[in-house]
Design an enzyme around this catalytic site. Sequence first.
Site, short mmCIF file in Angstrom:
data_model
loop_
_atom_site.label_atom_id
_atom_site.label_comp_id
_atom_site.label_asym_id
_atom_site.label_seq_id
_atom_site.Cartn_x
_atom_site.Cartn_y
_atom_site.Cartn_z
N THR A 134 -0.14 -12.71 2.74
CA THR A 134 -0.02 -12.79 1.28
C THR A 134 1.31 -13.44 0.92
O THR A 134 2.30 -13.24 1.62
CB THR A 134 -0.10 -11.35 0.72
OG1 THR A 134 -1.42 -10.89 0.95
CG2 THR A 134 0.24 -11.27 -0.74
N ARG A 191 -14.29 -6.51 -2.50
CA ARG A 191 -13.00 -5.77 -2.41
C ARG A 191 -11.86 -6.57 -3.06
O ARG A 191 -11.70 -7.76 -2.83
CB ARG A 191 -12.68 -5.52 -0.93
CG ARG A 191 -11.40 -4.70 -0.72
CD ARG A 191 -10.20 -5.56 -0.42
NE ARG A 191 -9.02 -4.77 -0.09
CZ ARG A 191 -7.79 -5.27 0.01
NH1 ARG A 191 -7.59 -6.54 -0.21
NH2 ARG A 191 -6.78 -4.50 0.31
N VAL A 192 -11.08 -5.89 -3.86
CA VAL A 192 -9.88 -6.47 -4.48
C VAL A 192 -8.69 -5.64 -4.04
O VAL A 192 -8.78 -4.40 -3.98
CB VAL A 192 -10.00 -6.49 -6.02
CG1 VAL A 192 -8.70 -6.92 -6.67
CG2 VAL A 192 -11.14 -7.41 -6.46
N GLY A 193 -7.59 -6.30 -3.71
CA GLY A 193 -6.40 -5.58 -3.26
C GLY A 193 -5.37 -5.39 -4.35
O GLY A 193 -5.68 -5.51 -5.55
N THR A 212 3.65 -6.95 -0.50
CA THR A 212 2.65 -7.30 0.51
C THR A 212 2.47 -6.09 1.42
O THR A 212 3.44 -5.41 1.72
CB THR A 212 3.07 -8.53 1.33
OG1 THR A 212 2.12 -8.70 2.41
CG2 THR A 212 4.47 -8.41 1.93
N THR A 240 -0.55 -2.92 2.97
CA THR A 240 -1.85 -2.25 2.94
C THR A 240 -2.23 -2.00 1.48
O THR A 240 -1.84 -0.99 0.89
CB THR A 240 -1.76 -0.92 3.70
OG1 THR A 240 -0.59 -0.24 3.26
CG2 THR A 240 -1.63 -1.15 5.20
N GLY A 241 -2.99 -2.93 0.92
CA GLY A 241 -3.20 -2.99 -0.52
C GLY A 241 -3.63 -1.68 -1.17
O GLY A 241 -3.18 -1.36 -2.26
N1 ASP Z 1 -1.75 -6.64 0.08
C1 ASP Z 1 -2.80 -7.54 0.51
C2 ASP Z 1 -4.14 -6.93 0.29
O1 ASP Z 1 -4.30 -5.74 0.49
C3 ASP Z 1 -2.67 -7.89 1.95
C4 ASP Z 1 -1.37 -8.53 2.31
O2 ASP Z 1 -0.34 -8.19 1.75
O3 ASP Z 1 -1.39 -9.43 3.15
O4 ASP Z 1 -5.06 -7.65 -0.05
#
Ligand code: ASP
Length: 324
Positions: free
Chosen positions: A186, A214-216, A237, A239-240
């Site tokens: 990300t 799925r949306v983060g 950035t 674990t969303g």
């Molecule tokens: N935070 C992002 C998500 O969960 C992943 C990432 O940071 O690479 O979609």
Amino acid sequence: MADSSPIRLIIHGGAGTIKRNKLTNEREHAYRHALAQSLIAGHAVLAEGGSSMDAVIAAIVTMEDSPLFNAGKGAVFSHAGHNELEASIMDGATRMAGAVAGVTTIRNPIRAAQAVMTKSAHVMLIGQGAETFAAEQGLEIVDPSYFYTQHRWDQLQKAIAKERVLRDHDADPGTPLPGVDEKRGTVGAVALDRYGNLAAGTSTGGLTNKRYGRVGDSSIIGAGTYADNRSVAVSATGTGEMFIRTAAAFNTAAQVRLQCVPIAEAADNTLAEIAAMGGDGGLIVLDMHGNYAMRFNTSGMYRGTIGNDGIAWTGVFPETGTPV
Ligand code: ASP
């Protein structure tokens, strides 16, 4: 004309289990070069008296266009074999914000997020509606195949074979989320312009092998992105799901504004909450005086910063990096 007001741009290109012995010199150089290009693009805007918002856009568009990062070109694939992108942006002066999610044809989702902020009455648009809106705003629409890279396709095949949901960057199959592998790329940026205004933005393809729309956190204001001139600008950035549950970006800004917690400590407190839930990742944080922090509780985070002197600093691992 010379101006002594501080300008500052901080960027990240994802945090995760980045292993030194897996990252070749060549690959590290490629990442740091791409980060430096992003910093230089954003700095040019700030140095010419442009706004923090435009600097964030310039920095993120550069990374969205680079196949190295999990955003725009080179984004990861969903289970169905699509690149489903999301992005968000926030203006610290007005606390106006915009976001898109589940988009598959907008070349630069961060520009679409900005258009939602400035040209609509809404904060978040998703899927086809967001794409129609982006097209009406004159943004570049591409065939979904534009986002394809062989590397990401191979990652999806591996994830399907292992029945995992993968984040970018992580070499280690150990995982803080059940069924989830640690690979993240990300991208995000926070900026301070010479008028004292902050802005923040984040863009991603999310998780390899994600399903069900799925949306983060990256497109969620308060989770992946937040900016408030009264405190800080933040991009996340990691674990969303845990960043959403802790309202990570807002949480960090609120500690600074309401409890006067120093910015690095505020970021660490947020990351500790996330760790207690079994998650991890990183935060970039910047205040209106130009104080900043780039904190992470993973083995590495692609990151960089540039200020008035125009010297781009980039780093991957915890130790201090060198100017490039
Ligand atoms: N935070 C992002 C998500 O969960 C992943 C990432 O940071 O690479 O979609």
